[in-house]
Scaffold this active site. Sequence first.
Site, short mmCIF file in Angstrom:
data_model
loop_
_atom_site.label_atom_id
_atom_site.label_comp_id
_atom_site.label_asym_id
_atom_site.label_seq_id
_atom_site.Cartn_x
_atom_site.Cartn_y
_atom_site.Cartn_z
N GLY A 87 -4.07 -4.73 -4.08
CA GLY A 87 -5.06 -3.72 -4.44
C GLY A 87 -4.32 -2.50 -4.93
O GLY A 87 -3.60 -1.87 -4.17
N HIS A 88 -4.44 -2.20 -6.20
CA HIS A 88 -3.78 -1.03 -6.76
C HIS A 88 -4.83 -0.01 -7.16
O HIS A 88 -5.76 -0.34 -7.88
CB HIS A 88 -2.95 -1.41 -7.99
CG HIS A 88 -1.70 -2.15 -7.65
ND1 HIS A 88 -0.88 -2.70 -8.61
CD2 HIS A 88 -1.13 -2.41 -6.47
CE1 HIS A 88 0.15 -3.27 -8.01
NE2 HIS A 88 0.01 -3.12 -6.71
N ASP A 97 0.82 -1.22 0.00
CA ASP A 97 0.00 0.00 0.00
C ASP A 97 0.85 1.27 0.00
O ASP A 97 0.47 2.29 0.57
CB ASP A 97 -0.97 0.03 1.20
CG ASP A 97 -1.76 -1.25 1.32
OD1 ASP A 97 -2.22 -1.72 0.26
OD2 ASP A 97 -1.90 -1.79 2.42
N LYS A 145 2.03 2.07 -5.10
CA LYS A 145 2.68 1.53 -6.31
C LYS A 145 1.81 1.70 -7.54
O LYS A 145 2.31 1.88 -8.64
CB LYS A 145 2.99 0.03 -6.12
CG LYS A 145 4.06 -0.26 -5.11
CD LYS A 145 4.35 -1.74 -5.03
CE LYS A 145 3.22 -2.58 -4.48
NZ LYS A 145 2.86 -2.32 -3.08
N GLN A 160 2.08 -6.24 -2.94
CA GLN A 160 2.42 -6.26 -1.51
C GLN A 160 3.70 -5.43 -1.31
O GLN A 160 3.89 -4.45 -2.02
CB GLN A 160 2.58 -7.69 -0.98
CG GLN A 160 1.27 -8.45 -0.86
CD GLN A 160 0.80 -9.06 -2.17
OE1 GLN A 160 1.56 -9.71 -2.85
NE2 GLN A 160 -0.44 -8.86 -2.51
#
Length: 423
Positions: free
Chosen positions: A40-41, A13, A16, A223
Site C-alpha cells: 500500500g503506497h 510502511d 516509500k 513491504q
Amino acid sequence: MPGTILIGTQWGDEGKGKICDLLAGDMDMVVRFQGGDNAGHTVEVGNTTLKLHHIPSGIMYPKTICIIGDGMLLNPEVLIGEMTYLESLKISTDNLIISSNAHLIMPYHIILDREGEMRLGSAKIGTTKKGIGPAYADKAKRIGIRVQDLLDEKIFEKKVVTSLEEKNEILTKIYNVEPMEANEILTEYREYTLRLKSHIRNTSLMINEGLERGDNILFEGAQGTLLDLDHGTYPFVTSSSTVAGGACGGAGVGPLKIDHVYGVAKAYVTRVGSGPFPTEDTGDIGDAMRDIGVEYGTTTGRPRRCGWFDAVLLRYAIRLNGLDGLALTKLDVLSQFDTIKICTQYRHGGETYEEFPPHQSIFHKVEPVYEEMPGWKADISGATKLEDLPKACRDYIDRIKELGKVPFKVISVGSERDQTIIL
Ligand code: IMP
C-alpha cells in the site's frame, strides 16, 4: 543514476510511496519487482491522496513508464479497479506495462490465505489476506498461472481446470468451504484479459533496453527488509524477496546495471501483523505515534504497532541491501515528544547484540538498549533545509547517521511533496 533501487529498511510502511513519487519525476521508468496488492503506497499531491496497491508510484507522471515486473503477483480485478480510479482522476494509465511472466492471483488463493490463517489460530502470520502466500507457493510448486497464459484461452482454461482439481479438494476436504466453479473463473478472467491485453509485454527486455539507452529507472520495493522471505523475521514475513537483490531477479536485470540502492527508514518503527518487534511500545507512546502518524494499514486498515527507532534493524538493512543512501521519513511525527529514544543494541541472556541476532528465538526475546535524547517540541513541517530544523532534531538525525554510517539523501517532514529536505 540510470538504475536505482529503493527499499524499505523496516517492516514496510516506511513512507516509500512519497520517496518514490519524489524520485519518479526524474525517472523514465518505475518498476515494481515483487509482491502484489498486499503493498500500500500513499502518494499525496495537492488535494489528492492516492492509495496505490498494484500500480507503481510513478503513474502520476505522464511520461514515466510504470512496470509490473516478472517477479510480481497480479490480481487483475484489483489492478483494473486502480486503473479505473486513476482514469476517473484524469491520470492516464497508458504507460502501465505488465510483465507476461508475472503470476496471477486467482480467487482460490485468496480463500486459501484466509482459511490458512484461520487454521493457524493464535500462531497466524497476520497476512493481508490478498492470497500472496498461496500464489507464490503455486509459483514455487510450478503450478502457478501466469499473465501470459491469459493470452491463450485454451492454455488458460486447461491450467484453471487442472488447478481447481487439487484446490477444490483442499477447499472442501481440509477447509470445509464451497468448491469453486471453473466456468465462473474463466468468464471473469476473460473480461480481465480484454481490459489488460494491450498492456502485456516482455518487461525485462524493455527495462534492459532502457538501461542501455541511459534511461533513469527506479526499482520500487514493496513491504520492507524485515519482511523478506529469507532474511526477515520468518515465518512472520511476506512470501517474496523484498531486499535489493530481489530487484534484479524480479525485474530481470543484472546486478551490474544498478548504480544506487537507497533505503527508506521511518523516524520510528511500525509493524502490522504478528511477529517480534523489540522496540514496540504498547502504552501511551505507541498510541501517540499511531495517532499523530496516522499509522493504520493502507491495505487492510489495521492499526499498526509502533515503537522507537531501532538502529540494529537499520544496520541489518544497510548490510542486506548494500545501501548507499537513506531517506528518513515522518520526522515531524516525533515533534511532540519531550524525549526521544533510539535503540542502539539489544540485550539477552547476559549478551549484548550490536548486530541482528543469529537466531529468531533470540530476536523474539531481546530487550532494546536505549539512548535517550531531548525532544525538539517544535513544528518542523515547514522546514525545507537542514538549518531550519531545531538543534535537538539535527542531533537526532546525526545520531542515526552515526549509528548507521550511511548518508541521508532526503528527510521528510510531512506528507506533501514540498515538505521535504533534499540533502
Ligand atoms: P502477506 O504479504 O499478505 O502474506 O502478509 C505477510 C506479512 O507481511 C504480514 O505481517 C503483513 O502484515 C505484512 N505485509 C505485507 N504487505 C505489507 C505492506 O505493504 N506493509 C506492511 N506490512 C505488510
